[in-house]
Design a protein around this motif. Structure first.
Motif, short mmCIF file in Angstrom:
data_model
loop_
_atom_site.label_atom_id
_atom_site.label_comp_id
_atom_site.label_asym_id
_atom_site.label_seq_id
_atom_site.Cartn_x
_atom_site.Cartn_y
_atom_site.Cartn_z
N MET A 21 0.82 -1.21 0.00
CA MET A 21 0.00 0.00 0.00
C MET A 21 0.86 1.26 0.00
SD MET A 21 -3.20 -0.82 -0.23
CE MET A 21 -2.57 -2.02 -1.42
N SER A 22 2.03 1.20 0.63
CA SER A 22 2.96 2.34 0.60
C SER A 22 3.38 2.63 -0.84
CB SER A 22 4.18 2.06 1.46
OG SER A 22 3.84 1.92 2.82
N GLY A 23 3.76 1.59 -1.57
CA GLY A 23 4.15 1.76 -2.96
C GLY A 23 3.02 2.31 -3.81
N LEU A 24 1.80 1.82 -3.56
CA LEU A 24 0.64 2.29 -4.33
C LEU A 24 0.36 3.76 -4.06
CD1 LEU A 24 -1.68 1.73 -6.24
CD2 LEU A 24 -3.00 0.85 -4.29
N ALA A 25 0.44 4.17 -2.79
CA ALA A 25 0.19 5.57 -2.44
C ALA A 25 1.21 6.49 -3.11
CB ALA A 25 0.22 5.74 -0.93
N ILE A 26 2.48 6.10 -3.07
CA ILE A 26 3.54 6.92 -3.67
C ILE A 26 3.35 7.04 -5.18
CG2 ILE A 26 6.02 7.03 -4.12
CD1 ILE A 26 6.39 5.63 -1.37
N ALA A 27 3.14 5.90 -5.83
CA ALA A 27 2.99 5.91 -7.29
C ALA A 27 1.76 6.71 -7.72
CB ALA A 27 2.90 4.48 -7.80
N SER A 28 0.66 6.55 -6.99
CA SER A 28 -0.58 7.24 -7.35
C SER A 28 -0.41 8.75 -7.26
CB SER A 28 -1.74 6.78 -6.46
OG SER A 28 -2.00 5.40 -6.64
N LEU A 29 0.28 9.21 -6.22
CA LEU A 29 0.49 10.64 -6.06
C LEU A 29 1.39 11.20 -7.16
CD1 LEU A 29 -0.05 13.17 -4.41
CD2 LEU A 29 1.93 12.60 -3.00
N VAL A 30 2.45 10.47 -7.49
CA VAL A 30 3.36 10.93 -8.54
C VAL A 30 2.64 11.00 -9.89
CG1 VAL A 30 5.42 10.33 -9.88
CG2 VAL A 30 5.45 10.11 -7.39
N GLU A 31 1.89 9.95 -10.22
CA GLU A 31 1.18 9.92 -11.50
C GLU A 31 0.08 10.98 -11.56
OE1 GLU A 31 1.05 7.92 -14.66
OE2 GLU A 31 3.08 8.32 -13.95
#
Length: 216
Positions: A21-31
């Motif tokens: 979920m940490s990876g998903l949150a980071i990627a979603s914000l960047v995209e």
């Protein structure tokens, strides 16, 4: 003579949900930052490198440990996410965001469809996690439609949904980490069935699963 009682030897590992979920949150914000023009499109290469260096690695680890924890549905979902972020990152590095890439659109539509199927399976025991995966699948699908059509409207909608994914994934990180530290549910995670039994320390049905052997 009575059959010997089964002895179960388990390798204790931390929950892979928090790192996934940490990876998903980071990627979603960047995209979403790129999609909503919070950062200039000239930084697309840097964004691509971030997706490759951080979310891809975090979710790849989550995939491996999900399978080690015998959670195939979550492992499949995080695996699709990990490789999709890798593809997006490489696309940003090579093509930037100045133009759409039709083949990337096909990939994102396919990834969103497969991820939505995994989210249904995950949601049976973990509705909160299933919802996050379904939202991520929707975001991938809309991103794919944008890449195929070139219509900026779909990019904007995908960016907004990405922010929702980021917020819900961040909540999951906090909820699952508190659950792991306190050995009980602190914030609502909506677990049910066998997922709820696992948190309570019960091992319903484990003695009948593949890989479990009786010892004398």
């Amino acid at each position: 003579m009575d059959a010997p009682a089964p002895r179960i030897f388990l390798r204790p590992i931390g929950s892979p949900l928090t790192i996934g979920m940490s990876g998903l949150a980071i990627a979603s914000l960047v995209e979403s930052g790129l999609a909503l023009k919070w950062v200039p499109s000239s930084e697309a290469v840097q964004a691509g490198l971030i997706l490759i260096a951080v979310p891809f690695v975090l979710q790849l680890l989550a995939t491996i440990f999900s399978y080690l924890a015998r959670d195939g549905a979550a492992g499949a979902a995080t695996g699709v996410l990990a490789t999709s972020w890798l593809a997006l990152g490489l696309s940003h590095v090579t093509a930037g965001t100045a133009r759409t890439v039709a083949v990337l659109g096909l990939l994102l539509v396919a990834a969103g469809g497969v991820l939505s199927l995994s989210s249904i399976s995950v949601g049976v025991g973990k509705p909160l996690l299933g919802t996050v995966f379904m939202l991520a699948a929707l975001r991938f699908g809309l991103d794919g439609v944008y890449e195929l059509s070139g219509t900026a409207f779909w990019q904007d909608i995908a960016g907004v949904i990405g922010l929702v994914v980021c917020a819900v994934a961040a909540y999951c990180v906090l909820a699952f980490e508190l659950e792991g530290q306190q050995r009980r549910t602190v914030l609502p995670t909506l677990r049910r069935g066998r997922a709820e039994l696992a948190v309570s320390g019960q091992m319903d049905g484990v003695v009948r699963e593949a890989g479990v052997r009786q010892t004398t």
